[in-house]
Scaffold this motif. Structure first.
Motif, PDB file in Angstrom:
ATOM      1  N   LYS A   1      36.756 -21.100 -43.256  1.00  0.00           N
ATOM      2  CA  LYS A   1      35.477 -21.500 -42.681  1.00  0.00           C
ATOM      3  C   LYS A   1      35.714 -22.694 -41.772  1.00  0.00           C
TER       4      LYS A   1
ATOM      5  N   ASP B   1      31.152 -17.680 -39.268  1.00  0.00           N
ATOM      6  CA  ASP B   1      30.771 -18.017 -40.634  1.00  0.00           C
ATOM      7  C   ASP B   1      30.328 -16.763 -41.378  1.00  0.00           C
ATOM      8  N   SER B   2      30.781 -16.635 -42.605  1.00  0.00           N
ATOM      9  CA  SER B   2      30.436 -15.472 -43.408  1.00  0.00           C
ATOM     10  C   SER B   2      30.390 -15.876 -44.870  1.00  0.00           C
ATOM     11  N   PRO B   3      29.362 -15.466 -45.620  1.00  0.00           N
ATOM     12  CA  PRO B   3      29.308 -15.790 -47.050  1.00  0.00           C
ATOM     13  C   PRO B   3      30.526 -15.223 -47.771  1.00  0.00           C
TER      14      PRO B   3
ATOM     15  N   GLY C   1      30.801 -13.738 -50.439  1.00  0.00           N
ATOM     16  CA  GLY C   1      30.551 -12.404 -51.001  1.00  0.00           C
ATOM     17  C   GLY C   1      30.746 -11.277 -50.012  1.00  0.00           C
ATOM     18  N   LYS C   2      30.807 -11.608 -48.730  1.00  0.00           N
ATOM     19  CA  LYS C   2      30.981 -10.589 -47.697  1.00  0.00           C
ATOM     20  C   LYS C   2      32.436 -10.444 -47.249  1.00  0.00           C
ATOM     21  N   LEU C   3      33.321 -11.264 -47.805  1.00  0.00           N
ATOM     22  CA  LEU C   3      34.734 -11.214 -47.436  1.00  0.00           C
ATOM     23  C   LEU C   3      35.542 -10.505 -48.525  1.00  0.00           C
ATOM     24  N   PRO C   4      36.659  -9.847 -48.139  1.00  0.00           N
ATOM     25  CA  PRO C   4      37.454  -9.074 -49.110  1.00  0.00           C
ATOM     26  C   PRO C   4      38.347  -9.951 -49.993  1.00  0.00           C
TER      27      PRO C   4
ATOM     28  N   ARG D   1      36.377 -13.975 -41.125  1.00  0.00           N
ATOM     29  CA  ARG D   1      35.677 -13.119 -40.167  1.00  0.00           C
ATOM     30  C   ARG D   1      35.902 -13.753 -38.819  1.00  0.00           C
TER      31      ARG D   1
ATOM     32  N   SER E   1      36.778  -8.544 -39.897  1.00  0.00           N
ATOM     33  CA  SER E   1      37.057  -9.247 -41.147  1.00  0.00           C
ATOM     34  C   SER E   1      38.393  -8.811 -41.733  1.00  0.00           C
TER      35      SER E   1
ATOM     36  N   LYS F   1      35.901  -4.302 -57.348  1.00  0.00           N
ATOM     37  CA  LYS F   1      36.306  -5.470 -56.583  1.00  0.00           C
ATOM     38  C   LYS F   1      36.228  -6.724 -57.450  1.00  0.00           C
TER      39      LYS F   1
END
Length: 232
Positions: free
Chosen positions: A2, A15-17, A19-22, A37, A83, A217
């Motif tokens: 980030k 910027d990405s939460p 929870g949205k990243l692997p 991302r 991402s 996951k």
């Protein structure tokens, strides 16, 4: 990853939460775990800038190679998503590290064509000439669809690093890469899965099995601990 708002890096990462990243590809005990991302347009410009620097004093043949590599980079941006994640571990052997990665794929057919064109470029000696222009004795080879496992085609690649003509530096490179650094790539369910290092073959098969089986996951204990320290 980030970026700090207003920093130069903020132009490269969106910027990405969490929870949205692997983050499920992170491993405990890794020397580095990273998920991100990216702003593909900014990364493309930065890649061109680096290539221009590497080719500033190159001969005409290498400059032609750079133009081809730039074209492939554009195609890469068009086929990839924005991402990805990777995890790397120190091995204590040679090569000195290994790991795995996963990147979103937007256009699988385009990605397969990209790998074939990259292989042709490698075969023609373009990457070797580019490395040489930067003072490095290195080469990159790529074999698209070299193998198949569980109905999934696997691409094989290898980076060989002979050195830079400096005894101490060359010893360090030999310790890090040994006789070559192996990679494996496969596309499953919209993801390009990849492994690198001494466990690349077994590693890619395990990743394929997990992806095809729809493995839950889960996030590793060290990753959960690290996330708890982050604000927000």
């Amino acid at each position: 990853i980030k970026a700090v708002a207003g920093s130069d890096m903020a132009g490269f990462f969106i910027d990405s939460p969490a929870g949205k990243l692997p983050l499920e590809y992170f491993e405990d005990g890794a020397m580095m775990n990273a998920a991100f991302r990216m702003n593909k347009e900014s990364w493309g410009k930065a890649n061109d800038w680096v290539l221009d620097i590497m080719g500033a004093s190159a001969d005409e043949a290498t400059k032609a190679d750079i133009a081809k590599i730039k074209a492939l980079s554009v195609k890469s941006c068009n086929t990839l998503g924005d991402s990805g994640a990777f995890s790397a571990k120190a091995t204590g052997g040679t090569p000195s590290f290994s790991g795995k990665m996963a990147f979103a794929i937007k256009d699988e057919a385009g990605f397969r064509q990209l790998m074939k064109e990259s292989a042709e470029l490698a075969k023609s000696g373009s990457f070797k000439r580019l490395y040489s222009a930067f003072g490095m004795k290195a080469d990159f080879t790529l074999k698209p669809e070299a193998a198949e496992y569980a109905g999934v085609k696997i691409d094989q690649a290898k980076l060989t690093m002979e050195g830079m003509g400096n005894e101490q530096t060359d010893k360090m490179i030999k310790a890090m890469y040994g006789d070559g650094f192996d990679y494996r790539f496969a596309v499953v369910k919209g993801l390009c899965l990849g492994t690198f290092g001494d466990n690349s073959e077994a590693g890619i098969k395990a990743m394929i099995d997990d992806a095809k089986a729809g493995k839950p996951k889960t996030i590793s204990a060290e990753t959960k601990s690290a996330l708890s320290l982050l604000p927000g």
